[in-house]
Design a protein around this motif. Structure first.
Motif, PDB file in Angstrom:
ATOM      1  N   PRO A   8       0.851  -1.185   0.000  1.00  0.00           N
ATOM      2  CA  PRO A   8       0.000   0.000   0.000  1.00  0.00           C
ATOM      3  C   PRO A   8       0.895   1.246   0.000  1.00  0.00           C
ATOM      4  O   PRO A   8       1.946   1.255   0.655  1.00  0.00           O
ATOM      5  N   VAL A   9       0.509   2.274  -0.730  1.00  0.00           N
ATOM      6  CA  VAL A   9       1.356   3.464  -0.807  1.00  0.00           C
ATOM      7  C   VAL A   9       0.511   4.708  -1.032  1.00  0.00           C
ATOM      8  O   VAL A   9      -0.521   4.662  -1.701  1.00  0.00           O
ATOM      9  N   PHE A  10       0.970   5.811  -0.460  1.00  0.00           N
ATOM     10  CA  PHE A  10       0.411   7.119  -0.766  1.00  0.00           C
ATOM     11  C   PHE A  10       1.529   8.140  -0.658  1.00  0.00           C
ATOM     12  O   PHE A  10       2.138   8.300   0.406  1.00  0.00           O
ATOM     13  N   ASN A  11       1.840   8.784  -1.758  1.00  0.00           N
ATOM     14  CA  ASN A  11       2.923   9.776  -1.806  1.00  0.00           C
ATOM     15  C   ASN A  11       4.218   9.211  -1.218  1.00  0.00           C
ATOM     16  O   ASN A  11       4.808   9.788  -0.301  1.00  0.00           O
ATOM     17  N   GLY A  12       4.639   8.085  -1.781  1.00  0.00           N
ATOM     18  CA  GLY A  12       5.847   7.418  -1.293  1.00  0.00           C
ATOM     19  C   GLY A  12       6.997   7.470  -2.280  1.00  0.00           C
ATOM     20  O   GLY A  12       7.792   6.518  -2.349  1.00  0.00           O
ATOM     21  N   ALA A  13       7.101   8.552  -3.031  1.00  0.00           N
ATOM     22  CA  ALA A  13       8.118   8.641  -4.077  1.00  0.00           C
ATOM     23  C   ALA A  13       9.536   8.487  -3.541  1.00  0.00           C
ATOM     24  O   ALA A  13      10.422   7.988  -4.235  1.00  0.00           O
ATOM     25  N   ALA A  14       9.760   8.903  -2.303  1.00  0.00           N
ATOM     26  CA  ALA A  14      11.112   8.858  -1.735  1.00  0.00           C
ATOM     27  C   ALA A  14      11.573   7.442  -1.419  1.00  0.00           C
ATOM     28  O   ALA A  14      12.776   7.198  -1.282  1.00  0.00           O
ATOM     29  N   SER A  15      10.639   6.489  -1.306  1.00  0.00           N
ATOM     30  CA  SER A  15      11.031   5.159  -0.835  1.00  0.00           C
ATOM     31  C   SER A  15      10.452   3.991  -1.618  1.00  0.00           C
ATOM     32  O   SER A  15      10.927   2.861  -1.482  1.00  0.00           O
ATOM     33  N   ILE A  16       9.439   4.214  -2.444  1.00  0.00           N
ATOM     34  CA  ILE A  16       8.727   3.111  -3.086  1.00  0.00           C
ATOM     35  C   ILE A  16       9.627   2.264  -3.989  1.00  0.00           C
ATOM     36  O   ILE A  16       9.460   1.045  -4.076  1.00  0.00           O
ATOM     37  N   GLU A  17      10.618   2.879  -4.637  1.00  0.00           N
ATOM     38  CA  GLU A  17      11.463   2.115  -5.550  1.00  0.00           C
ATOM     39  C   GLU A  17      12.261   1.046  -4.811  1.00  0.00           C
ATOM     40  O   GLU A  17      12.396  -0.084  -5.289  1.00  0.00           O
ATOM     41  N   TYR A  34       2.655  -9.713  -7.481  1.00  0.00           N
ATOM     42  CA  TYR A  34       2.928  -8.442  -6.804  1.00  0.00           C
ATOM     43  C   TYR A  34       1.797  -7.459  -7.064  1.00  0.00           C
ATOM     44  O   TYR A  34       1.435  -7.188  -8.220  1.00  0.00           O
ATOM     45  N   ILE A  35       1.263  -6.929  -5.985  1.00  0.00           N
ATOM     46  CA  ILE A  35       0.114  -6.025  -6.032  1.00  0.00           C
ATOM     47  C   ILE A  35       0.492  -4.705  -5.360  1.00  0.00           C
ATOM     48  O   ILE A  35       1.019  -4.693  -4.235  1.00  0.00           O
ATOM     49  N   ILE A  36       0.230  -3.594  -6.039  1.00  0.00           N
ATOM     50  CA  ILE A  36       0.467  -2.278  -5.439  1.00  0.00           C
ATOM     51  C   ILE A  36      -0.841  -1.500  -5.450  1.00  0.00           C
ATOM     52  O   ILE A  36      -1.489  -1.349  -6.492  1.00  0.00           O
ATOM     53  N   ILE A  37      -1.223  -1.011  -4.285  1.00  0.00           N
ATOM     54  CA  ILE A  37      -2.444  -0.219  -4.123  1.00  0.00           C
ATOM     55  C   ILE A  37      -2.038   1.203  -3.733  1.00  0.00           C
ATOM     56  O   ILE A  37      -1.518   1.437  -2.642  1.00  0.00           O
ATOM     57  N   ASP A  38      -2.271   2.127  -4.639  1.00  0.00           N
ATOM     58  CA  ASP A  38      -1.889   3.523  -4.429  1.00  0.00           C
ATOM     59  C   ASP A  38      -3.130   4.352  -4.098  1.00  0.00           C
ATOM     60  O   ASP A  38      -4.180   4.188  -4.724  1.00  0.00           O
ATOM     61  N   GLY A  39      -2.981   5.231  -3.124  1.00  0.00           N
ATOM     62  CA  GLY A  39      -4.120   6.032  -2.674  1.00  0.00           C
ATOM     63  C   GLY A  39      -4.336   7.314  -3.451  1.00  0.00           C
ATOM     64  O   GLY A  39      -4.979   8.240  -2.946  1.00  0.00           O
ATOM     65  N   GLY A  40      -3.805   7.379  -4.689  1.00  0.00           N
ATOM     66  CA  GLY A  40      -3.975   8.595  -5.486  1.00  0.00           C
ATOM     67  C   GLY A  40      -2.812   9.549  -5.321  1.00  0.00           C
ATOM     68  O   GLY A  40      -3.012  10.766  -5.217  1.00  0.00           O
ATOM     69  N   SER A  41      -1.598   9.014  -5.299  1.00  0.00           N
ATOM     70  CA  SER A  41      -0.396   9.827  -5.077  1.00  0.00           C
ATOM     71  C   SER A  41      -0.238  10.893  -6.160  1.00  0.00           C
ATOM     72  O   SER A  41      -0.561  10.668  -7.328  1.00  0.00           O
ATOM     73  N   ASP A  42       0.306  12.048  -5.747  1.00  0.00           N
ATOM     74  CA  ASP A  42       0.552  13.130  -6.700  1.00  0.00           C
ATOM     75  C   ASP A  42       1.978  13.675  -6.587  1.00  0.00           C
ATOM     76  O   ASP A  42       2.255  14.813  -6.958  1.00  0.00           O
ATOM     77  N   ASP A  43       2.883  12.843  -6.069  1.00  0.00           N
ATOM     78  CA  ASP A  43       4.268  13.292  -5.833  1.00  0.00           C
ATOM     79  C   ASP A  43       5.281  12.596  -6.736  1.00  0.00           C
ATOM     80  O   ASP A  43       6.484  12.681  -6.503  1.00  0.00           O
ATOM     81  N   GLY A  44       4.811  11.887  -7.746  1.00  0.00           N
ATOM     82  CA  GLY A  44       5.720  11.151  -8.616  1.00  0.00           C
ATOM     83  C   GLY A  44       5.767   9.667  -8.338  1.00  0.00           C
ATOM     84  O   GLY A  44       6.450   8.914  -9.052  1.00  0.00           O
ATOM     85  N   THR A  45       5.049   9.214  -7.319  1.00  0.00           N
ATOM     86  CA  THR A  45       5.021   7.789  -6.978  1.00  0.00           C
ATOM     87  C   THR A  45       4.553   6.940  -8.160  1.00  0.00           C
ATOM     88  O   THR A  45       5.143   5.892  -8.470  1.00  0.00           O
ATOM     89  N   LYS A  73      -7.951  -3.927  -0.034  1.00  0.00           N
ATOM     90  CA  LYS A  73      -8.112  -4.002  -1.494  1.00  0.00           C
ATOM     91  C   LYS A  73      -7.112  -4.992  -2.097  1.00  0.00           C
ATOM     92  O   LYS A  73      -7.435  -5.750  -3.007  1.00  0.00           O
ATOM     93  N   GLY A  74      -5.895  -4.951  -1.576  1.00  0.00           N
ATOM     94  CA  GLY A  74      -4.879  -5.883  -2.058  1.00  0.00           C
ATOM     95  C   GLY A  74      -5.245  -7.321  -1.764  1.00  0.00           C
ATOM     96  O   GLY A  74      -5.106  -8.211  -2.621  1.00  0.00           O
ATOM     97  N   ILE A  75      -5.727  -7.567  -0.555  1.00  0.00           N
ATOM     98  CA  ILE A  75      -6.125  -8.928  -0.158  1.00  0.00           C
ATOM     99  C   ILE A  75      -7.260  -9.433  -1.045  1.00  0.00           C
ATOM    100  O   ILE A  75      -7.273 -10.593  -1.468  1.00  0.00           O
TER     101      ILE A  75
END
Length: 286
Positions: A8-17, A34-45, A73-75
């Protein structure tokens, strides 16, 4: 065997990679989803995630109700036999999946695998968290969720995360699994690394710390009542009175910089080296 990993991620551009790379680079014999659920990031994630689209089986970006809603959601979309959840500022250590495979293959009735976890503070290794006694789940969360790998059948029987909890839903889920009689196994290998800079970590405000304690106590009370282990209430009352007092006494000193994580760690290590384990280690040692 298939392992499904959810981030799960939201605005995690600094660490998601780093998180993504720790998943897709794992050695394994099993299939990986592999499943990624993003909460609508707007920082480049999202742009970073798109660079790895060939390694990601399911990705969605939409507004959600928080990290536990994203996990649910991922589950719901996972098709693996085993499910692991790793947040966007945490990562898996080398050979984690190989170790998990071996455990589940050797023990067919095994439902939950958990391990120690390496803690990082501001990007620097801080210490290793060692889980406490599993029976103490009736009092508090003695594990660390990123190290847990859970059979899909556990979610089928118990449901997913209870969204009424904003901080302690992982404690609630794991404690429900334990009190329901699912088989847990400890691996003496650090499967994951965890950032202490998260929402309930060292940098969390006082209001968050209080909320964490209140939710934890609520989960504990629910498990005691459900299992009719009423004799634990006396121990629980003492434990939470001490926990609240400790928070009220130490939080101002932490804000003043008198008590720091580094100093606390040095004191604890000195006591353990010279006098043995701390009483608190039975609830998880930091």
């Amino acid at each position: 065997m298939k392992i499904s990993i959810i981030t799960p991620v939201f605005n995690g551009a600094a660490s998601i990679e780093k998180t993504i790379q720790s998943v897709i680079s794992q050695k394994r014999n099993c299939s990986l989803e592999y499943i990624i659920i993003d909460g609508g990031s707007d920082d480049g994630t999202q742009a970073i995630i798109q660079r790895y689209k060939d390694d990601i089986d399911y990705f969605v970006s939409e507004k959600d109700g928080g990290v536990y809603d994203a996990m649910n959601k991922g589950i719901q979309n996972a098709t693996g036999d085993i499910i692991g959840i790793i947040n966007a500022d945490d990562w898996y250590n080398e050979d984690a999946f190989i170790s998990v495979e071996e455990c589940f293959q050797k023990t067919p009735d095994l439902s939950v695998v958990y391990s120690p976890i390496d803690n990082y503070l501001e990007g620097v290794f801080f210490n290793t968290f060692v889980p406490g006694g599993i029976d103490n789940l009736y009092l508090k969360f003695v594990l660390n969720h990123p190290s847990c790998f859970i059979r899909e059948s556990v979610y089928d029987e118990l449901g997913a995360f209870d969204l009424s909890y904003k901080i302690a839903a992982d404690y609630d889920l794991i404690s429900r699994a334990y009190s329901a009689g699912f088989v847990f196994q400890f691996i003496d290998k650090t499967l994951a690394s965890y950032s202490l800079d998260g929402m309930s970590g060292f940098q969390a405000p006082f209001s968050t710390k209080i909320k964490q304690l209140r939710e934890s106590q609520k989960v504990s009370t629910s498990r005691i009542l459900e299992t009719e282990k009423h004799y634990i209430f006396k121990q629980q009352r003492k434990f939470y009175i001490q926990s609240y007092l400790k928070l009220f006494l130490t939080f101002p000193l932490k804000k003043l910089g008198i008590i720091t994580p580094q100093r606390t760690n040095k004191v604890k290590n000195f006591i353990r080296s010279n006098f043995g384990k701390l009483r608190s280690d039975s609830y998880g040692s930091w």
